[in-house]
Design a protein around this motif. Structure first.
Motif, PDB file in Angstrom:
ATOM      1  N   LEU A   1      31.173 -18.331  16.136  1.00 48.56           N
ATOM      2  CA  LEU A   1      30.964 -19.717  16.546  1.00 48.56           C
ATOM      3  C   LEU A   1      30.342 -19.728  17.937  1.00 48.56           C
ATOM      4  O   LEU A   1      30.854 -19.074  18.856  1.00 48.56           O
ATOM      5  N   VAL A   2      29.250 -20.461  18.075  1.00 45.61           N
ATOM      6  CA  VAL A   2      28.558 -20.530  19.355  1.00 45.61           C
ATOM      7  C   VAL A   2      28.051 -21.951  19.566  1.00 45.61           C
ATOM      8  O   VAL A   2      27.762 -22.662  18.599  1.00 45.61           O
ATOM      9  N   GLN A   3      27.952 -22.351  20.806  1.00 40.39           N
ATOM     10  CA  GLN A   3      27.421 -23.670  21.109  1.00 40.39           C
ATOM     11  C   GLN A   3      25.896 -23.665  21.039  1.00 40.39           C
ATOM     12  O   GLN A   3      25.259 -22.616  21.230  1.00 40.39           O
ATOM     13  N   ALA A   4      25.339 -24.816  20.776  1.00 36.42           N
ATOM     14  CA  ALA A   4      23.887 -24.946  20.759  1.00 36.42           C
ATOM     15  C   ALA A   4      23.318 -24.460  22.088  1.00 36.42           C
ATOM     16  O   ALA A   4      23.871 -24.746  23.150  1.00 36.42           O
ATOM     17  N   GLY A   5      22.224 -23.700  21.978  1.00 39.92           N
ATOM     18  CA  GLY A   5      21.624 -23.115  23.165  1.00 39.92           C
ATOM     19  C   GLY A   5      22.108 -21.708  23.460  1.00 39.92           C
ATOM     20  O   GLY A   5      21.526 -21.005  24.291  1.00 39.92           O
ATOM     21  N   GLY A   6      23.154 -21.293  22.771  1.00 38.33           N
ATOM     22  CA  GLY A   6      23.720 -19.975  22.984  1.00 38.33           C
ATOM     23  C   GLY A   6      23.006 -18.888  22.210  1.00 38.33           C
ATOM     24  O   GLY A   6      21.983 -19.129  21.546  1.00 38.33           O
ATOM     25  N   SER A   7      23.561 -17.690  22.300  1.00 34.94           N
ATOM     26  CA  SER A   7      22.941 -16.522  21.679  1.00 34.94           C
ATOM     27  C   SER A   7      23.974 -15.710  20.908  1.00 34.94           C
ATOM     28  O   SER A   7      25.166 -15.730  21.223  1.00 34.94           O
ATOM     29  N   LEU A   8      23.492 -14.996  19.917  1.00 34.43           N
ATOM     30  CA  LEU A   8      24.297 -14.039  19.164  1.00 34.43           C
ATOM     31  C   LEU A   8      23.415 -12.864  18.779  1.00 34.43           C
ATOM     32  O   LEU A   8      22.187 -13.015  18.671  1.00 34.43           O
TER      33      LEU A   8
ATOM     34  N   LEU B   1      19.505  -8.417  14.678  1.00 40.54           N
ATOM     35  CA  LEU B   1      18.847  -9.714  14.823  1.00 40.54           C
ATOM     36  C   LEU B   1      19.391 -10.357  16.079  1.00 40.54           C
ATOM     37  O   LEU B   1      20.559 -10.740  16.124  1.00 40.54           O
ATOM     38  N   ARG B   2      18.545 -10.462  17.070  1.00 42.01           N
ATOM     39  CA  ARG B   2      18.911 -11.155  18.300  1.00 42.01           C
ATOM     40  C   ARG B   2      18.515 -12.609  18.136  1.00 42.01           C
ATOM     41  O   ARG B   2      17.350 -12.925  17.878  1.00 42.01           O
ATOM     42  N   MET B   3      19.475 -13.508  18.288  1.00 41.30           N
ATOM     43  CA  MET B   3      19.241 -14.933  18.083  1.00 41.30           C
ATOM     44  C   MET B   3      19.502 -15.667  19.398  1.00 41.30           C
ATOM     45  O   MET B   3      20.639 -15.665  19.885  1.00 41.30           O
ATOM     46  N   ASN B   4      18.461 -16.263  19.943  1.00 41.36           N
ATOM     47  CA  ASN B   4      18.560 -17.038  21.182  1.00 41.36           C
ATOM     48  C   ASN B   4      18.294 -18.507  20.903  1.00 41.36           C
ATOM     49  O   ASN B   4      17.734 -18.866  19.860  1.00 41.36           O
ATOM     50  N   SER B   5      18.671 -19.350  21.851  1.00 37.27           N
ATOM     51  CA  SER B   5      18.412 -20.791  21.751  1.00 37.27           C
ATOM     52  C   SER B   5      18.849 -21.331  20.394  1.00 37.27           C
ATOM     53  O   SER B   5      18.102 -22.054  19.717  1.00 37.27           O
ATOM     54  N   LEU B   6      20.044 -20.990  20.009  1.00 35.87           N
ATOM     55  CA  LEU B   6      20.545 -21.390  18.693  1.00 35.87           C
ATOM     56  C   LEU B   6      20.704 -22.908  18.613  1.00 35.87           C
ATOM     57  O   LEU B   6      21.059 -23.577  19.594  1.00 35.87           O
ATOM     58  N   ILE B   7      20.418 -23.416  17.443  1.00 39.11           N
ATOM     59  CA  ILE B   7      20.550 -24.848  17.158  1.00 39.11           C
ATOM     60  C   ILE B   7      21.466 -25.014  15.947  1.00 39.11           C
ATOM     61  O   ILE B   7      21.657 -24.066  15.169  1.00 39.11           O
ATOM     62  N   PRO B   8      22.049 -26.218  15.772  1.00 39.09           N
ATOM     63  CA  PRO B   8      22.967 -26.413  14.638  1.00 39.09           C
ATOM     64  C   PRO B   8      22.337 -26.077  13.283  1.00 39.09           C
ATOM     65  O   PRO B   8      23.048 -25.632  12.372  1.00 39.09           O
TER      66      PRO B   8
ATOM     67  N   GLY C   1      27.209 -10.426   4.118  1.00 38.20           N
ATOM     68  CA  GLY C   1      27.011 -11.652   4.879  1.00 38.20           C
ATOM     69  C   GLY C   1      27.956 -11.802   6.046  1.00 38.20           C
ATOM     70  O   GLY C   1      29.097 -11.338   6.009  1.00 38.20           O
ATOM     71  N   THR C   2      27.458 -12.463   7.083  1.00 41.71           N
ATOM     72  CA  THR C   2      28.276 -12.781   8.248  1.00 41.71           C
ATOM     73  C   THR C   2      27.967 -14.223   8.632  1.00 41.71           C
ATOM     74  O   THR C   2      26.803 -14.639   8.650  1.00 41.71           O
ATOM     75  N   LEU C   3      29.008 -15.002   8.914  1.00 38.71           N
ATOM     76  CA  LEU C   3      28.854 -16.433   9.143  1.00 38.71           C
ATOM     77  C   LEU C   3      28.506 -16.730  10.593  1.00 38.71           C
ATOM     78  O   LEU C   3      29.180 -16.262  11.518  1.00 38.71           O
ATOM     79  N   VAL C   4      27.458 -17.520  10.761  1.00 37.05           N
ATOM     80  CA  VAL C   4      27.059 -18.020  12.071  1.00 37.05           C
ATOM     81  C   VAL C   4      27.226 -19.532  12.060  1.00 37.05           C
ATOM     82  O   VAL C   4      26.668 -20.216  11.198  1.00 37.05           O
ATOM     83  N   THR C   5      27.987 -20.042  13.016  1.00 40.09           N
ATOM     84  CA  THR C   5      28.205 -21.482  13.128  1.00 40.09           C
ATOM     85  C   THR C   5      27.777 -21.913  14.526  1.00 40.09           C
ATOM     86  O   THR C   5      28.280 -21.389  15.518  1.00 40.09           O
ATOM     87  N   VAL C   6      26.842 -22.864  14.571  1.00 43.82           N
ATOM     88  CA  VAL C   6      26.343 -23.368  15.846  1.00 43.82           C
ATOM     89  C   VAL C   6      26.810 -24.814  15.995  1.00 43.82           C
ATOM     90  O   VAL C   6      26.456 -25.672  15.177  1.00 43.82           O
ATOM     91  N   SER C   7      27.582 -25.071  17.013  1.00 43.56           N
ATOM     92  CA  SER C   7      28.091 -26.416  17.246  1.00 43.56           C
ATOM     93  C   SER C   7      27.176 -27.177  18.195  1.00 43.56           C
ATOM     94  O   SER C   7      26.553 -26.592  19.087  1.00 43.56           O
ATOM     95  N   SER C   8      27.120 -28.474  17.999  1.00 45.72           N
ATOM     96  CA  SER C   8      26.241 -29.310  18.832  1.00 45.72           C
ATOM     97  C   SER C   8      26.963 -29.809  20.062  1.00 45.72           C
ATOM     98  O   SER C   8      28.158 -29.668  20.207  1.00 45.72           O
TER      99      SER C   8
END
Length: 122
Positions: free
Chosen positions: A10-17, A79-86, A115-122
């Motif tokens: 779980l990450v906030q919008a704008g975050g990275s994983l 997979l580097r994920m930046n600037s995550l959005i919902p 599979g691995t779950l990615v959840t981006v909160s707004s």
């Protein structure tokens, strides 16, 4: 063959994983690798692929924000994920294919991780 994906959360919008996928039981260097994702109620879609030579393909929705890479010595995909959005919220799957085109559709992928779950909160 086993593909073990991890790194979701779980990450906030704008975050990275950073997602990782450990491959075993295959000659890793021979395979094109990819990340797919599937959001609730939607079809599984290609996020990014990387071929045996390291050439990468990205879906338009993640271009400029995500980076796919592989470490052939470690049999690992990242997979580097930046600037995550919902809208990035989904289960992310790593996949392997002997076809050497990083933009190829899911039907050409023979091996799949759990599979691995990615959840981006707004």
């Amino acid at each position: 063959v086993q593909l073990q994906a991890c790194g979701g959360g779980l990450v906030q919008a704008g975050g990275s994983l950073r997602l990782s996928c450990a491959a075993s039981g295959l000659t890793f260097i021979r395979y094109t690798m990819a990340w797919f994702r599937q959001a609730p109620g939607k079809q599984r879609e290609l996020v990014a692929g990387i071929d045996r030579e390291g050439y990468a393909y990205y879906a338009d929705s993640v271009k400029g924000r995500f980076t796919i890479s592989r470490d052939n010595a470690k049999n690992a995909l990242y997979l580097r994920m930046n600037s995550l959005i919902p809208e990035d919220t989904a289960v992310y799957y790593c996949a392997a294919s002997l076809w050497n085109t990083p933009s190829q559709p899911r039907e050409r992928y023979d091996e799949w991780g759990q599979g691995t779950l990615v959840t981006v909160s707004s």
